[in-house]
Design a protein around this motif. Structure first.
Motif, PDB file in Angstrom:
ATOM      1  N   GLY A  84      19.527 -18.536 -17.881  1.00 26.58           N
ATOM      2  CA  GLY A  84      18.696 -18.527 -16.685  1.00 26.58           C
ATOM      3  C   GLY A  84      19.429 -17.978 -15.482  1.00 26.58           C
ATOM      4  N   LEU A  85      20.697 -18.327 -15.336  1.00 27.40           N
ATOM      5  CA  LEU A  85      21.480 -17.811 -14.215  1.00 27.40           C
ATOM      6  C   LEU A  85      21.668 -16.303 -14.331  1.00 27.40           C
ATOM      7  N   ILE A  86      21.858 -15.830 -15.545  1.00 30.14           N
ATOM      8  CA  ILE A  86      21.963 -14.382 -15.762  1.00 30.14           C
ATOM      9  C   ILE A  86      20.637 -13.710 -15.408  1.00 30.14           C
ATOM     10  N   ALA A  87      19.527 -14.309 -15.851  1.00 31.21           N
ATOM     11  CA  ALA A  87      18.207 -13.737 -15.575  1.00 31.21           C
ATOM     12  C   ALA A  87      17.924 -13.708 -14.073  1.00 31.21           C
ATOM     13  N   ALA A 126      17.612 -10.758  -8.883  1.00 29.73           N
ATOM     14  CA  ALA A 126      18.122 -10.554  -7.523  1.00 29.73           C
ATOM     15  C   ALA A 126      18.692  -9.153  -7.365  1.00 29.73           C
ATOM     16  N   THR A 127      19.385  -8.673  -8.375  1.00 30.04           N
ATOM     17  CA  THR A 127      19.940  -7.321  -8.327  1.00 30.04           C
ATOM     18  C   THR A 127      18.837  -6.280  -8.213  1.00 30.04           C
ATOM     19  N   ALA A 128      17.739  -6.487  -8.964  1.00 30.12           N
ATOM     20  CA  ALA A 128      16.614  -5.548  -8.909  1.00 30.12           C
ATOM     21  C   ALA A 128      15.986  -5.533  -7.523  1.00 30.12           C
ATOM     22  N   VAL A 129      15.864  -6.716  -6.908  1.00 29.24           N
ATOM     23  CA  VAL A 129      15.257  -6.805  -5.583  1.00 29.24           C
ATOM     24  C   VAL A 129      16.156  -6.168  -4.529  1.00 29.24           C
ATOM     25  N   LEU A 130      17.465  -6.382  -4.662  1.00 27.68           N
ATOM     26  CA  LEU A 130      18.407  -5.915  -3.638  1.00 27.68           C
ATOM     27  C   LEU A 130      18.876  -4.484  -3.852  1.00 27.68           C
ATOM     28  N   ALA A 131      18.498  -3.888  -4.986  1.00 28.42           N
ATOM     29  CA  ALA A 131      18.994  -2.540  -5.297  1.00 28.42           C
ATOM     30  C   ALA A 131      18.559  -1.515  -4.257  1.00 28.42           C
ATOM     31  N   ARG A 173       0.833  -1.216   0.000  1.00 24.79           N
ATOM     32  CA  ARG A 173       0.000   0.000   0.000  1.00 24.79           C
ATOM     33  C   ARG A 173       0.862   1.258   0.000  1.00 24.79           C
ATOM     34  N   ASP A 174       1.872   1.279   0.845  1.00 24.40           N
ATOM     35  CA  ASP A 174       2.691   2.478   0.977  1.00 24.40           C
ATOM     36  C   ASP A 174       3.591   2.708  -0.241  1.00 24.40           C
ATOM     37  N   ALA A 175       3.993   1.618  -0.908  1.00 24.95           N
ATOM     38  CA  ALA A 175       4.852   1.764  -2.090  1.00 24.95           C
ATOM     39  C   ALA A 175       4.083   2.362  -3.253  1.00 24.95           C
ATOM     40  N   ALA A 176       2.819   2.016  -3.377  1.00 26.15           N
ATOM     41  CA  ALA A 176       1.889   2.620  -4.344  1.00 26.15           C
ATOM     42  C   ALA A 176       2.133   2.184  -5.791  1.00 26.15           C
ATOM     43  N   THR A 177       3.371   2.160  -6.261  1.00 27.44           N
ATOM     44  CA  THR A 177       3.636   1.809  -7.655  1.00 27.44           C
ATOM     45  C   THR A 177       4.530   0.577  -7.747  1.00 27.44           C
ATOM     46  N   ALA A 178       4.516  -0.055  -8.927  1.00 25.58           N
ATOM     47  CA  ALA A 178       5.321  -1.255  -9.135  1.00 25.58           C
ATOM     48  C   ALA A 178       6.814  -0.948  -9.018  1.00 25.58           C
ATOM     49  N   ILE A 179       7.236   0.191  -9.535  1.00 23.30           N
ATOM     50  CA  ILE A 179       8.655   0.556  -9.446  1.00 23.30           C
ATOM     51  C   ILE A 179       9.042   0.808  -8.001  1.00 23.30           C
ATOM     52  N   SER A 180       8.178   1.467  -7.253  1.00 30.47           N
ATOM     53  CA  SER A 180       8.472   1.746  -5.846  1.00 30.47           C
ATOM     54  C   SER A 180       8.586   0.464  -5.037  1.00 30.47           C
ATOM     55  N   ALA A 181       7.873  -0.587  -5.473  1.00 33.90           N
ATOM     56  CA  ALA A 181       7.937  -1.863  -4.751  1.00 33.90           C
ATOM     57  C   ALA A 181       9.349  -2.436  -4.766  1.00 33.90           C
ATOM     58  N   LEU A 182      10.118  -2.119  -5.791  1.00 34.14           N
ATOM     59  CA  LEU A 182      11.493  -2.601  -5.865  1.00 34.14           C
ATOM     60  C   LEU A 182      12.425  -1.851  -4.917  1.00 34.14           C
TER      61      LEU A 182
END
Length: 444
Positions: free
Chosen positions: A203-206, A211-216, A42-51
Motif C-alpha cells: 500500500g505504501l508503494i502504491a 503521489a509521483t504521478a500527481v506531482l510529475a 475542461r482545459d486538460a481535456a484528457t485523463a492523461i493531461s489531467a496528471l
C-alpha cells in the motif's frame, strides 16, 4: 458481525439521510476552488493531461470525474463523486465501529451522515470526500486484519485504497504515518516490523506511485500562507466546531476541550489497538504540523483525517460517553446542515442571475482578482448566459465582481476607467467553504 434489524434500519436511514442532505447542499454554484477545478478539467481535456496540470487544486480523481460529466454540467452532477463518496462513507463507518457493537455502528453512521464538516466536503467538487472514503476502507481492512492476524492480510485491497485515496487528494499522505504507527503498536508483541511491512508495504508503494504521478507535472500552490501558531489553532478550532457541531465555546476553548477529550478517549481505550490510531491521527498529527511549521496550516480541510478518526472514536467510546455526546453533536449537526443548505456557500450563481435580470441579452464583466473569473465563467456556462470577461482596465465592463475572505471589507463604490460602480447584489458564506462576494453595476 451481523447487526440486529433495528441497527440495519438505522444505518440505512443514516445513509439515505446523508445522500439527501449532501444533494441539498450541492445545489448552489461552484465557489472559487471548485470553479478552478472545473476549468482545469475542461482545459486538460484528457485523463492523461489531467496528471500534468501541476496545481494543488488538481485533485485527480475529481478532475477525471469533472471530465466525465462534461462542461458545463449541473452543480449536482459536478459534485457527484463527492456526494456518492460521502454517502458511501456512512455504512463503511458503521462497519468500522460495529466491532464495538450495534450502538457504536448506528452512532458512527449518523455522525458521518450529518457532521457539518463531512457534509460540506461531501457536497463540493473537490477530492476530500473520495479521499476520506478510501481512508475508511483502509482503516476497515487494516483493523480486520489486526483483529484476525492468522488470516491472510488484504494487502491488495489496502494498496488499492491507499493508491486511490492519494489520487483523490494528497492529504491522504498525512494519514500514512498514523496507519504505520497503528500497525506497529498493534503488532508490538509479534514482530512489529515484519507485520507492518507485510500489511502496509504494498500500500505504501502504491500510494507513493500515485503521489509521483500527481506531482510529475509540478505543483503550483494557488495560495500559500506561512505557518503561524495563531493560524494553526484557528484552523483546528474551526474544524472542531464544524466536525462536532458545538458552537458555544470560543474556538480556542473548543480546541482545548477537543484535545483533552480525545486524550481521555485514548486513555480509556488503551487496551484496544485502535487507541493508537486515535492518538496518532487526532493528537500527534496536528502537533507534528506545528512542530514542522507546515504552511497553510490554518486551512481546516488539511486535518480531515483527524476529524474522521475522532468521530469513529466517539462512536466506539463507552455507551455512557458515546450516546449523550453523539446526541449533542447530532442536534448541532442538524442546525449546521440546515444553514449550509440555506446558504449554499454564498451561492455565486445568484451573481449571474442578477446579471441576467439586468442585462437579459448578455453582459461584460470584470473581476478585482483574476482568480475569481472562474466562478463567474462556470456559473454563466451552467445558466447558458452569454457573458464576456473584460480583462484590461478599459473599457469598463457592465459589472464588477469582487470576492472576499474572512472579515475583509468590500469597497463602497469602486471606480474603473473613471466610471463608478454601485453595489447591486451580494452574499456572505457562513460555513467552512465559499467566499463572500459583491456584484457591482456600472453607473449610467
Amino acid at each position: 458481525m451481523p447487526f440486529p434489524r433495528s441497527t440495519l434500519i438505522a444505518i440505512v436511514a443514516a445513509t439515505a439521510g446523508a445522500l439527501a442532505v449532501r444533494m441539498a447542499a450541492a445545489r448552489g454554484g461552484l465557489w472559487l476552488d471548485e470553479a478552478w477545478s472545473a476549468v482545469f478539467a475542461r482545459d486538460a481535456a484528457t485523463a492523461i493531461s489531467a496528471l500534468r496540470i501541476g496545481h494543488d487544486n488538481n485533485h485527480v480523481l475529481n478532475t477525471w470525474w469533472l471530465q466525465l460529466v462534461g462542461w458545463p454540467a449541473s452543480p449536482i452532477a459536478m459534485r457527484g463523486l463527492s456526494i456518492l463518496s460521502g454517502t458511501a462513507a456512512v455504512p463503511l463507518a458503521a462497519l468500522i465501529a460495529g466491532r464495538k457493537g450495534p450502538l457504536a455502528a448506528a452512532l458512527a453512521a449518523w455522525l458521518f451522515a450529518l457532521s457539518p464538516a463531512l457534509v460540506t466536503y461531501g457536497s463540493e467538487a473537490r477530492g476530500y470526500a473520495p479521499m476520506l472514503l478510501a481512508l475508511l476502507a483502509a482503516i476497515l481492512m487494516i483493523g480486520q486484519s489486526l483483529d484476525a492476524p492468522d488470516k491472510p492480510p488484504p494487502v491488495v485491497g489496502i494498496a488499492i485504497a491507499l493508491a486511490l485515496g492519494t489520487l483523490a487528494q494528497l492529504t491522504m499522505l498525512f494519514a500514512l504515518p498514523a496507519l504505520i504507527g497503528w500497525v506497529l503498536w498493534a503488532g508490538r508483541s509479534r514482530q512489529p516490523l515484519r507485520t507492518t511491512a507485510r500489511l502496509l508495504g504494498p500500500g505504501l508503494i502504491a500510494a507513493s506511485l500515485s503521489a509521483t504521478a500527481v506531482l510529475a507535472g509540478g505543483m503550483t500552490i494557488g495560495s500559500y500562507q506561512p505557518f503561524t501558531i495563531a493560524a494553526w489553532a484557528d484552523g483546528l478550532g474551526e474544524l472542531a466546531r464544524y466536525t462536532l457541531a458545538i458552537g458555544w465555546p470560543p474556538k480556542g476553548w473548543l480546541l482545548a476541550l477537543t484535545a483533552a477529550g480525545s486524550f481521555a478517549l485514548v486513555v480509556a481505550r488503551a487496551e484496544d489497538h485502535r487507541a493508537a490510531l486515535t492518538a496518532l491521527a487526532v493528537l500527534a498529527f496536528p502537533v507534528a504540523v506545528a512542530a514542522l511549521g507546515i504552511g497553510n496550516s490554518g486551512l481546516p480541510r488539511y486535518y480531515l483525517i483527524a476529524a474522521a478518526v475522532l468521530l469513529l472514536a466517539i462512536a466506539e467510546a463507552p455507551r455512557t460517553v458515546a450516546l449523550p455526546l453523539s446526541i449533542v453533536i447530532l442536534g448541532g449537526s442538524v442546525i449546521g446542515d440546515l444553514d449550509l443548505v440555506r446558504n449554499l456557500r454564498a451561492d455565486p450563481r445568484e451573481a449571474v442571475t442578477a446579471m441576467a435580470n439586468a442585462r437579459p441579452q448578455g453582459a461584460t464583466y470584470a473581476v478585482e482578482a483574476s482568480r475569481d473569473a472562474a466562478v463567474i465563467e462556470v456559473a454563466a456556462a451552467q445558466a447558458r448566459y452569454p457573458i464576456r470577461l473584460v480583462e484590461a482596465p478599459c473599457p469598463a465592463a457592465d459589472f464588477l465582481f469582487v470576492a472576499r475572505d474572512g472579515d475583509a471589507p468590500f469597497p463602497d463604490s469602486p471606480a474603473r476607467c473613471g466610471i463608478v460602480y454601485a453595489p447591486f447584489a451580494g452574499a456572505r458564506t457562513t460555513g467552512l467553504s465559499g467566499n463572500h462576494w459583491q456584484l457591482y453595476l456600472r453607473a449610467r
